[in-house]
Scaffold this active site. Sequence first.
Site, short mmCIF file in Angstrom:
data_model
loop_
_atom_site.label_atom_id
_atom_site.label_comp_id
_atom_site.label_asym_id
_atom_site.label_seq_id
_atom_site.Cartn_x
_atom_site.Cartn_y
_atom_site.Cartn_z
N THR A 1 0.83 -1.22 0.00
CA THR A 1 0.00 0.00 0.00
C THR A 1 0.86 1.27 0.00
OG1 THR A 1 -1.72 -1.15 1.22
CG2 THR A 1 -1.76 1.26 1.33
N HIS B 1 -5.74 1.08 -7.19
CA HIS B 1 -6.55 0.40 -6.18
C HIS B 1 -6.81 -1.04 -6.65
CE1 HIS B 1 -9.82 -0.65 -3.45
NE2 HIS B 1 -10.41 -1.17 -4.52
#
Length: 187
Positions: free
Chosen positions: A98, A125
Amino acid sequence: MQSKKYLQLTLAILKPHIVKSPFALQKIRDLIIDNNFKVVRSRRVTMPREEAELFYKEHRDKFFYNRLVTFMCSGPSDIHILAAHDAVAKWRQLMGPTKSYQAQYNAPDTIRGTFGLSDTRNATHGSDSTESAEREIAIFFKDFDTKKWYDSEEIFFNFGRLHFDPISFVHTIDKSYLEKQNEHIEE
Ligand code: ADP
Ligand code: MG
């Protein structure tokens, strides 16, 4: 036709700073295709704030929430439904960690390692489970019926012949191939 669920669906978003950068956008598109994802739906949209808030509602108490939602609404994103075997894990693996700086250090060849600019602007994403994928697809593709796709299209995306349009960046079932198959069955 019976649903077999050979393929998983996942929701991928190429975030605004990627869509603004033609080189990065093309590289990520190439990665999607080279890794044998099928692109089931694509749309480019500047997210309305309510959609971004709904999409990221699990993060509403985090310190980065406002900055994240503001960034996601700052310009167009490319949103894709991708199909592949094990699509959820496979796409997250390609994206990498992330946090962009962590990705640059630990996984420099991943999408986030290559194109992430900050912890917020981390390029892409990917859904974290099949349940999340279904929820997220429903937010951005309101007319997409997952059950119907599994019942009537999955088999062709898995075994059939597809047409790929690189401009609209979407795979469709090759109808001429389908017609030939039908002729064959009727003979
Ligand atoms: P992922 O996108 O890998 O599933 P999360 O669901 O935890 O990660 O976070 C959602 C998004 O919030 C991230 O993609 C990133 O844009 C942003 N984000 C996560 N953690 C941070 C952070 N520590 N600082 C700033 N932004 C963050
Ligand atoms: Mg997440």
